[in-house]
Design a protein around this motif. Structure first.
Motif, mmCIF file in Angstrom:
data_model
loop_
_atom_site.group_PDB
_atom_site.id
_atom_site.type_symbol
_atom_site.label_atom_id
_atom_site.label_comp_id
_atom_site.label_asym_id
_atom_site.label_seq_id
_atom_site.Cartn_x
_atom_site.Cartn_y
_atom_site.Cartn_z
ATOM 1 N N ILE A 164 0.935 -1.343 -0.086
ATOM 2 C CA ILE A 164 -0.025 -0.069 0.073
ATOM 3 C C ILE A 164 0.854 1.105 -0.054
ATOM 4 O O ILE A 164 0.478 2.031 -0.760
ATOM 5 N N ASP A 165 1.939 1.362 0.689
ATOM 6 C CA ASP A 165 2.708 2.297 0.735
ATOM 7 C C ASP A 165 3.427 2.448 -0.628
ATOM 8 O O ASP A 165 3.591 3.909 -1.174
ATOM 9 N N GLN A 166 3.625 1.580 -1.398
ATOM 10 C CA GLN A 166 3.965 1.559 -2.739
ATOM 11 C C GLN A 166 3.000 2.197 -3.633
ATOM 12 O O GLN A 166 3.318 2.879 -4.371
ATOM 13 N N LEU A 167 1.762 1.712 -3.506
ATOM 14 C CA LEU A 167 0.532 2.234 -4.258
ATOM 15 C C LEU A 167 0.430 3.655 -4.028
ATOM 16 O O LEU A 167 0.160 4.282 -4.935
ATOM 17 N N PHE A 168 0.578 3.979 -2.944
ATOM 18 C CA PHE A 168 0.284 5.439 -2.747
ATOM 19 C C PHE A 168 1.349 6.410 -3.099
ATOM 20 O O PHE A 168 1.077 7.612 -3.781
ATOM 21 N N ALA A 169 2.473 5.924 -3.037
ATOM 22 C CA ALA A 169 3.803 6.602 -3.529
ATOM 23 C C ALA A 169 3.780 6.674 -5.119
ATOM 24 O O ALA A 169 3.937 7.758 -5.625
#
Length: 226
Positions: A185-190
């Motif tokens: 999820i961190d990567q998705l929002f980044a």
């Protein structure tokens, strides 16, 4: 004034159930601007995945109108809807939807080629996005050689490599453990922030839902914004 990235008006879905009709979605109204992030939450069986399929033009409503990136999809047949999505719309699925016989690199390269990108450029772009999600050393591995978290990162790279204007994610962490899911999820929002992509998430995870700028709850076939 620019048109919304997504606009649903009176969107409804009814299916036959024996001799009766079952209304899954009833009069959904929704408007999203470019760069918006929206989560759709609801109990299992509430119709979240059905709604996502309608919003993405993967399914057609029984009633109502859907405009996606300035085009009324309800006037188009399946092939025309698919052509309109190509290169503009990305997807991240709970089940990853990777091609088992292809390497991670080829899984990300293929949709770029289908969108008309030159093969050398497509492979270079795919390599860059796989590196961005931490898989630079796994590009030659097939899905069965990758963990669930790694497969979902390939799916993320594939979804963002075409630089979509809008991305739909259906329970993107549903098959992952908590730590791996949080990293995904961190990567998705980044990636979302870097590209300004409009993001629509379907999830049962309230923590994930809270990270979106807007949150709606689906209940009894209707959508309510929190």
């Amino acid at each position: 004034m620019s048109s919304p990235a997504l606009e649903a008006v009176d969107l409804s879905k009814t299916i036959a159930s024996g001799e009766r009709s079952l209304t899954i979605l009833d009069g959904i109204g929704l408007s999203l601007n470019t760069g918006d992030s929206l989560s759709i939450v609801g109990t299992s069986g509430s119709g979240k995945s059905t709604l996502l399929a309608l919003l993405a033009g993967l399914d057609v409503p029984t009633r109502g109108r859907l405009s996606l990136l300035g085009r009324d999809l309800t006037t188009l047949d399946e092939d025309a809807r698919a052509a309109w999505r190509t290169g503009q719309v990305g997807f991240v699925f709970q089940s990853f939807q990777l091609l088992s016989g292809l390497s991670a690199l080829d899984n990300v390269t293929l949709p770029l080629e289908l969108a008309g990108t030159d093969l050398a450029e497509a492979r270079e772009t795919a390599q860059a996005f796989l590196s961005q999600v931490g898989l630079a050393d796994r590009v030659t591995h097939t899905p069965r050689q990758l963990s669930g978290g790694e497969q979902q990162r390939v799916a993320l790279a594939r979804a963002f490599a075409c630089r979509p204007k809008i991305l739909f994610a259906d329970e993107p962490t549903g098959n992952l453990d908590g730590q791996t899911g949080a990293a995904i999820i961190d990567q998705l929002f980044a990636l979302n922030a870097e590209q300004g992509t409009t993001l629509v998430l379907v999830t049962h995870d309230e923590t994930l839902a809270a990270r979106c700028a807007r949150r709606c709850r689906l209940a009894d076939g209707r959508l309510h914004e929190d």
